[in-house]
Design a protein around this motif. Sequence first.
Motif, PDB file in Angstrom:
ATOM      1  N   ASP A   1       0.975  -1.331  -0.024  1.00 23.30           N
ATOM      2  CA  ASP A   1      -0.113  -0.080  -0.046  1.00 23.30           C
ATOM      3  C   ASP A   1       0.908   1.168   0.060  1.00 23.30           C
ATOM      4  OD1 ASP A   1      -2.378   1.610  -0.019  1.00 23.30           O
ATOM      5  OD2 ASP A   1      -3.217   0.316   1.925  1.00 23.30           O
ATOM      6  N   PHE A   2       0.334   2.393  -0.123  1.00 23.99           N
ATOM      7  CA  PHE A   2       0.969   3.453   0.151  1.00 23.99           C
ATOM      8  C   PHE A   2       0.895   4.413   1.508  1.00 23.99           C
ATOM      9  CE2 PHE A   2       1.190   2.676  -4.327  1.00 23.99           C
ATOM     10  CZ  PHE A   2       2.363   3.443  -4.783  1.00 23.99           C
ATOM     11  N   VAL A   3       1.773   4.814   1.938  1.00 22.97           N
ATOM     12  CA  VAL A   3       1.611   5.626   3.290  1.00 22.97           C
ATOM     13  C   VAL A   3       2.172   6.973   3.022  1.00 22.97           C
ATOM     14  CG1 VAL A   3       1.820   3.735   4.893  1.00 22.97           C
ATOM     15  CG2 VAL A   3       3.933   4.955   4.022  1.00 22.97           C
ATOM     16  N   GLN A   4       1.606   7.858   3.742  1.00 19.96           N
ATOM     17  CA  GLN A   4       1.897   9.309   3.694  1.00 19.96           C
ATOM     18  C   GLN A   4       3.348   9.501   4.545  1.00 19.96           C
ATOM     19  OE1 GLN A   4      -0.954  12.174   4.976  1.00 19.96           O
ATOM     20  NE2 GLN A   4       0.365  13.752   4.640  1.00 19.96           N
ATOM     21  N   ARG A   5       4.217  10.182   3.800  1.00 20.79           N
ATOM     22  CA  ARG A   5       5.380  10.587   4.441  1.00 20.79           C
ATOM     23  C   ARG A   5       5.656  12.025   3.914  1.00 20.79           C
ATOM     24  NH1 ARG A   5       9.789   6.093   3.862  1.00 20.79           N
ATOM     25  NH2 ARG A   5       8.105   5.399   5.215  1.00 20.79           N
ATOM     26  N   GLY A   6       5.344  12.880   4.979  1.00 20.28           N
ATOM     27  CA  GLY A   6       5.705  14.370   4.636  1.00 20.28           C
ATOM     28  C   GLY A   6       4.577  14.781   3.887  1.00 20.28           C
ATOM     29  N   LEU A   7       5.065  15.439   2.599  1.00 20.45           N
ATOM     30  CA  LEU A   7       4.138  16.195   1.814  1.00 20.45           C
ATOM     31  C   LEU A   7       3.782  15.160   0.435  1.00 20.45           C
ATOM     32  CD1 LEU A   7       5.011  19.864   2.078  1.00 20.45           C
ATOM     33  CD2 LEU A   7       3.112  18.476   3.277  1.00 20.45           C
ATOM     34  N   THR A   8       4.001  13.755   0.556  1.00 18.59           N
ATOM     35  CA  THR A   8       3.809  12.891  -0.571  1.00 18.59           C
ATOM     36  C   THR A   8       3.648  11.587   0.146  1.00 18.59           C
ATOM     37  OG1 THR A   8       4.661  12.006  -2.301  1.00 18.59           O
ATOM     38  CG2 THR A   8       6.398  12.012  -0.338  1.00 18.59           C
ATOM     39  N   PHE A   9       3.291  10.553  -0.810  1.00 20.36           N
ATOM     40  CA  PHE A   9       2.939   9.254  -0.347  1.00 20.36           C
ATOM     41  C   PHE A   9       4.203   8.332  -1.001  1.00 20.36           C
ATOM     42  CE2 PHE A   9      -1.059  11.367  -0.437  1.00 20.36           C
ATOM     43  CZ  PHE A   9      -1.628  10.758   0.680  1.00 20.36           C
TER      44      PHE A   9
END
Length: 406
Positions: free
Chosen positions: A309-317
């Motif tokens: 899956d994708f996780v949010q990291r800072g201002l992106t995924f």
Amino acid sequence: MRIERVLLNWSCLSISVIWAIILQNGQLRLNAYPGQAPLIPHAAGNSLWRHYAPSAPEISYQGRWDNQYISSPGLRLEFTGHQLALSFGQHTDPGVLIAYRLGRLDWQFSNVTGNSTYQFIGPWTPGINGSIASEKKSFELRGESCTVQISGVAVAADGKLSQIQRASKTVEVIGDSLSIGQYATYEGLSSWAYAVGAGLQDVEYSITAYSGICVHDRECWGNHHGQVYQWYRTCDSSPRARRIYGANPPRWDFGAHAAADLVIINLGANDDLNGVSSTDLVSSYITLIDGVHSVWPDAHIVIMSLWGDFVQRGLTFVQAPQGVREITTVYQHYRDQGKGYVHFFETSGIFKHGDIAQDGHLNDMGNAKLASHLMQWISSQFGWTMDTDGAEILHGTQYWNTEGNY
């Protein structure tokens, strides 16, 4: 599901609210679909029809069907005349969604249930009235895993069935819910596995994939066994199947069916989520591959990485793939032994955050992207060609889908 979409008109600084409903391809799951097959009461005793038992050799079953004709489902046949109906047995799930088409025209959809007969081809069917009655016409039915039981096929009294010519190559996909289109618009008919099988030229395909199943032989999300056991069986491992077959479901007769030329495996996500150890996952994965190779010694076997899956990291995924070390270890096991029949397909980089529907399951766009990349890879790796026919494969796809309760 009701969603607020706020539109800003910056020129006049006004805000307007639009109420929208996003459903399965724009309609409720159990609503009638365009082309909904009409129910025919007591068609089996109707003299206006020529009837065939489910065992008729003219019916070409696709995928795994047991001796009660409970299936994936998938079937193809040829018929003459302008009418065709199918009867569904008691083990058909109530209101299950199936897709069907005449020739290579666009897919039609219908909800069907058990102990009923539905007419799929009639005067209302696009393309049928322009055909000659004596002309052979192909019919195809597709649907979900082990949810349909066929109890008969009928054509007009002056028509007949004939067996369709089989393709020269066969693809087998072994997987879980990531391979069966869960949360995609038309479920199995929106899955990457179906799109790959249908998109390659002169190919028969079978998808042996069950939602929630592990590789390792243990209980996972209601499945009493993993694919290392279940792949050898005719049916899935659901509670429904256990009610029908008990604790010992029938074995699949590999010798009675065409050998696979290409096997694609996408497994391991549920092992990770159900606490299967790395050692057990690797060991069971290798056992499964060795078993597949024993059954089909000439087949190429492709292991797919798990996109997660994708996780949010800072201002992106950023992508958070599953089982990287385990899947890599399995592939290295065969590479180090020089067993060139095992291949590795890397999915990293194919997807973006918006390609995931829920819990790592791909939406329509994600399924289409994966199928496109995988077909290109198969073409370059094995010299297979993609189907140049203009027939529809993915029907009514959308960029998103928020319905999790079909």
